[in-house]
Design an enzyme around this catalytic site. Structure first.
Site, PDB file in Angstrom:
ATOM      1  N   THR A 226      -2.632 -28.362 -53.529  1.00 18.38           N
ATOM      2  CA  THR A 226      -2.460 -29.783 -53.855  1.00 18.38           C
ATOM      3  C   THR A 226      -0.995 -30.203 -53.780  1.00 18.38           C
ATOM      4  O   THR A 226      -0.696 -31.380 -53.959  1.00 18.38           O
ATOM      5  CB  THR A 226      -2.981 -30.054 -55.276  1.00 18.38           C
ATOM      6  OG1 THR A 226      -2.541 -28.971 -56.087  1.00 18.38           O
ATOM      7  CG2 THR A 226      -4.473 -30.163 -55.326  1.00 18.38           C
TER       8      THR A 226
ATOM      9  N   LYS B 285       4.340 -24.716 -69.213  1.00 11.34           N
ATOM     10  CA  LYS B 285       4.945 -23.485 -68.709  1.00 11.34           C
ATOM     11  C   LYS B 285       6.443 -23.738 -68.488  1.00 11.34           C
ATOM     12  O   LYS B 285       6.785 -24.830 -68.051  1.00 11.34           O
ATOM     13  CB  LYS B 285       4.287 -23.079 -67.373  1.00 11.34           C
ATOM     14  CG  LYS B 285       2.793 -22.849 -67.472  1.00 11.34           C
ATOM     15  CD  LYS B 285       2.176 -22.725 -66.074  1.00 11.34           C
ATOM     16  CE  LYS B 285       0.669 -22.712 -66.140  1.00 11.34           C
ATOM     17  NZ  LYS B 285       0.002 -22.693 -64.827  1.00 11.34           N
TER      18      LYS B 285
ATOM     19  N   SER C 253      -3.856 -24.179 -66.237  1.00  7.93           N
ATOM     20  CA  SER C 253      -3.092 -25.075 -65.360  1.00  7.93           C
ATOM     21  C   SER C 253      -2.330 -26.133 -66.151  1.00  7.93           C
ATOM     22  O   SER C 253      -2.795 -26.599 -67.189  1.00  7.93           O
ATOM     23  CB  SER C 253      -4.071 -25.773 -64.406  1.00  7.93           C
ATOM     24  OG  SER C 253      -3.451 -26.857 -63.761  1.00  7.93           O
ATOM     25  N   ALA C 254      -1.173 -26.547 -65.602  1.00  5.34           N
ATOM     26  CA  ALA C 254      -0.383 -27.615 -66.222  1.00  5.34           C
ATOM     27  C   ALA C 254      -0.976 -28.989 -65.916  1.00  5.34           C
ATOM     28  O   ALA C 254      -0.628 -29.987 -66.539  1.00  5.34           O
ATOM     29  CB  ALA C 254       1.041 -27.559 -65.691  1.00  5.34           C
TER      30      ALA C 254
ATOM     31  N   ASP D  47      -3.946 -19.980 -62.325  1.00  3.72           N
ATOM     32  CA  ASP D  47      -3.305 -21.274 -62.166  1.00  3.72           C
ATOM     33  C   ASP D  47      -4.130 -22.009 -61.096  1.00  3.72           C
ATOM     34  O   ASP D  47      -4.889 -21.377 -60.359  1.00  3.72           O
ATOM     35  CB  ASP D  47      -1.860 -21.048 -61.698  1.00  3.72           C
ATOM     36  CG  ASP D  47      -1.172 -22.337 -61.334  1.00  3.72           C
ATOM     37  OD1 ASP D  47      -1.258 -23.297 -62.111  1.00  3.72           O
ATOM     38  OD2 ASP D  47      -0.554 -22.391 -60.245  1.00  3.72           O
ATOM     39  N   LEU D  48      -4.004 -23.328 -61.018  1.00  8.79           N
ATOM     40  CA  LEU D  48      -4.814 -24.077 -60.042  1.00  8.79           C
ATOM     41  C   LEU D  48      -4.028 -24.419 -58.765  1.00  8.79           C
ATOM     42  O   LEU D  48      -4.289 -23.877 -57.694  1.00  8.79           O
ATOM     43  CB  LEU D  48      -5.332 -25.366 -60.699  1.00  8.79           C
ATOM     44  CG  LEU D  48      -6.114 -26.311 -59.791  1.00  8.79           C
ATOM     45  CD1 LEU D  48      -7.432 -25.703 -59.376  1.00  8.79           C
ATOM     46  CD2 LEU D  48      -6.361 -27.649 -60.504  1.00  8.79           C
ATOM     47  N   ASP D  49      -3.027 -25.314 -58.952  1.00 13.90           N
ATOM     48  CA  ASP D  49      -2.278 -25.830 -57.804  1.00 13.90           C
ATOM     49  C   ASP D  49      -1.470 -24.717 -57.143  1.00 13.90           C
ATOM     50  O   ASP D  49      -0.640 -24.080 -57.783  1.00 13.90           O
ATOM     51  CB  ASP D  49      -1.326 -26.945 -58.262  1.00 13.90           C
ATOM     52  CG  ASP D  49      -2.080 -28.149 -58.817  1.00 13.90           C
ATOM     53  OD1 ASP D  49      -3.089 -28.524 -58.225  1.00 13.90           O
ATOM     54  OD2 ASP D  49      -1.656 -28.700 -59.851  1.00 13.90           O
TER      55      ASP D  49
ATOM     56  N   GLU E 290      -0.554 -16.532 -60.451  1.00 10.04           N
ATOM     57  CA  GLU E 290       0.363 -17.667 -60.472  1.00 10.04           C
ATOM     58  C   GLU E 290       1.188 -17.765 -59.205  1.00 10.04           C
ATOM     59  O   GLU E 290       1.554 -16.741 -58.627  1.00 10.04           O
ATOM     60  CB  GLU E 290       1.365 -17.480 -61.626  1.00 10.04           C
ATOM     61  CG  GLU E 290       1.114 -18.302 -62.849  1.00 10.04           C
ATOM     62  CD  GLU E 290       1.321 -19.800 -62.667  1.00 10.04           C
ATOM     63  OE1 GLU E 290       1.893 -20.214 -61.651  1.00 10.04           O
ATOM     64  OE2 GLU E 290       0.890 -20.554 -63.543  1.00 10.04           O
ATOM     65  N   ASP E 291       1.513 -19.006 -58.783  1.00  5.17           N
ATOM     66  CA  ASP E 291       2.388 -19.166 -57.611  1.00  5.17           C
ATOM     67  C   ASP E 291       3.771 -19.686 -57.991  1.00  5.17           C
ATOM     68  O   ASP E 291       4.621 -19.826 -57.117  1.00  5.17           O
ATOM     69  CB  ASP E 291       1.762 -20.136 -56.596  1.00  5.17           C
ATOM     70  CG  ASP E 291       1.796 -21.564 -57.096  1.00  5.17           C
ATOM     71  OD1 ASP E 291       1.482 -21.788 -58.290  1.00  5.17           O
ATOM     72  OD2 ASP E 291       2.157 -22.459 -56.318  1.00  5.17           O
TER      73      ASP E 291
ATOM     74  N   LYS F  39       6.983 -27.349 -58.454  1.00  2.00           N
ATOM     75  CA  LYS F  39       5.724 -26.602 -58.570  1.00  2.00           C
ATOM     76  C   LYS F  39       5.599 -25.987 -59.956  1.00  2.00           C
ATOM     77  O   LYS F  39       6.549 -25.347 -60.438  1.00  2.00           O
ATOM     78  CB  LYS F  39       5.638 -25.522 -57.493  1.00  2.00           C
ATOM     79  CG  LYS F  39       5.376 -26.108 -56.123  1.00  2.00           C
ATOM     80  CD  LYS F  39       5.140 -25.032 -55.085  1.00  2.00           C
ATOM     81  CE  LYS F  39       4.832 -25.681 -53.740  1.00  2.00           C
ATOM     82  NZ  LYS F  39       4.779 -24.706 -52.654  1.00  2.00           N
TER      83      LYS F  39
HETATM   84  C1  BG6 Z   1       1.018 -28.256 -61.712  1.00  2.00           C
HETATM   85  C2  BG6 Z   1       1.660 -28.623 -60.392  1.00  2.00           C
HETATM   86  O1  BG6 Z   1      -0.077 -27.420 -61.498  1.00  2.00           O
HETATM   87  O2  BG6 Z   1       0.573 -29.426 -62.391  1.00  2.00           O
HETATM   88  C3  BG6 Z   1       2.782 -29.621 -60.622  1.00  2.00           C
HETATM   89  O3  BG6 Z   1       2.158 -27.455 -59.766  1.00  2.00           O
HETATM   90  C4  BG6 Z   1       2.260 -30.834 -61.374  1.00  2.00           C
HETATM   91  O4  BG6 Z   1       3.328 -30.013 -59.372  1.00  2.00           O
HETATM   92  C5  BG6 Z   1       1.600 -30.385 -62.688  1.00  2.00           C
HETATM   93  O5  BG6 Z   1       3.312 -31.750 -61.676  1.00  2.00           O
HETATM   94  C6  BG6 Z   1       0.987 -31.553 -63.464  1.00  2.00           C
HETATM   95  O6  BG6 Z   1      -0.060 -32.081 -62.711  1.00  2.00           O
HETATM   96  P1  BG6 Z   1      -0.792 -33.470 -62.996  1.00  2.00           P
HETATM   97  O7  BG6 Z   1      -2.003 -33.410 -62.121  1.00  2.00           O
HETATM   98  O8  BG6 Z   1      -1.133 -33.497 -64.460  1.00  2.00           O
HETATM   99  O9  BG6 Z   1       0.159 -34.566 -62.627  1.00  2.00           O
HETATM  100 MG    MG Z   2       0.817 -23.528 -59.293  1.00  2.00          MG
END
Ligand code: BG6
Ligand code: MG
Length: 219
Positions: A17, A145, A114-115, A9-11, A169-170, A45
């Site tokens: 972020t 997810k 990542s989402a 996962d990224l964030d 994943e967090d 998150k």
């Molecule tokens: C996830 C974050 O990785 O991405 C969420 O944890 C965020 O907080 C989601 O809403 C979507 O991100 P983005 O950058 O497409 O708005």
């Molecule tokens: Mg995350």
């Protein structure tokens, strides 16, 4: 059992972020007189942009038309993009670069799951992009997810089976997605929150990949 791939996962796993998402959502909430709390931000998150707005509107007891929601989503993202425009490699979370180095040297293939629809730009700004064999982000999936789509697509792109993958994943929603995908899971954060994960570590700091990824001996 031989694991071949690591999916990240990224964030909150590779970079922090969450603070930028929080600032941007908080600013948006203030437009309609709502003060978003840090506790509420925790619950956003791993949640997609659209779903995050839905939750905030619900908390605020605010009705909105589809057009209004579209406008707010654009506004939030423009603010978020402005905030992340200054990101650089110093914002990579502690121990991450060393851990990626270790797994690459051990022969694992690596994917992002990542989402976020802004994943590519964050990977470029932080120079993390060089580690990835495949990038699956919010632009590549239809279901977010806890649906397993993002990780199943990651395995497919890496040409490995789901049972050969380890997911980092967090967020609870992410752990749930990885379990549904039939993958091994490592939570990054609090073990009481991420209690469904196979293992939990507080961060990548001082983590030996060789020890961490020996599931057959400890799980
Ligand atoms: C996830 C974050 O990785 O991405 C969420 O944890 C965020 O907080 C989601 O809403 C979507 O991100 P983005 O950058 O497409 O708005
Ligand atoms: Mg995350």
């Amino acid at each position: 059992m031989k694991y071949k791939a690591c999916l990240f996962d990224l964030d909150g796993v590779l970079v922090d972020t969450a603070i930028y998402h929080f600032k941007a959502w908080q600013q948006l909430g203030l437009n309609f007189g709502y003060q978003l709390s840090e506790e509420q931000n925790e619950q956003l998150k791993g949640v997609s942009r659209v779903e995050s707005l839905e939750r905030i509107l619900k908390w605020a007891g605010k009705e909105a038309t589809e057009d209004q929601k579209k406008k707010w989503l654009i506004e939030k993202n423009e603010h978020y993009l402005e905030l992340i425009s200054h990101m650089n490699p110093s914002e990579i979370l502690p121990g991450v670069s060393d851990f990626l180095h270790q797994i690459k040297n051990s022969g694992y293939v690596i994917a992002l799951g990542s989402a976020s629809k802004n994943a590519q730009i964050i990977l470029e700004k932080t120079e993390l992009i060089k580690w990835f064999d495949a990038i699956i982000d919010g632009n590549s999936v239809e279901k977010s997810k806890p649906n397993p789509e993002v990780f199943l697509k990651g395995a497919e792109a890496l040409n490995v089976k789901p049972e050969e993958c380890i997911v980092f994943e967090d967020a609870q929603a992410g752990i749930e997605a990885a379990i549904k995908a039939g993958m091994k899971t490592i939570g990054i954060g609090d073990e009481h929150v991420l209690d469904q994960a196979d293992k939990v570590i507080p961060s990548f700091l001082n983590i030996s990949a060789e020890k961490l990824l020996k599931f057959q001996e400890t799980v």
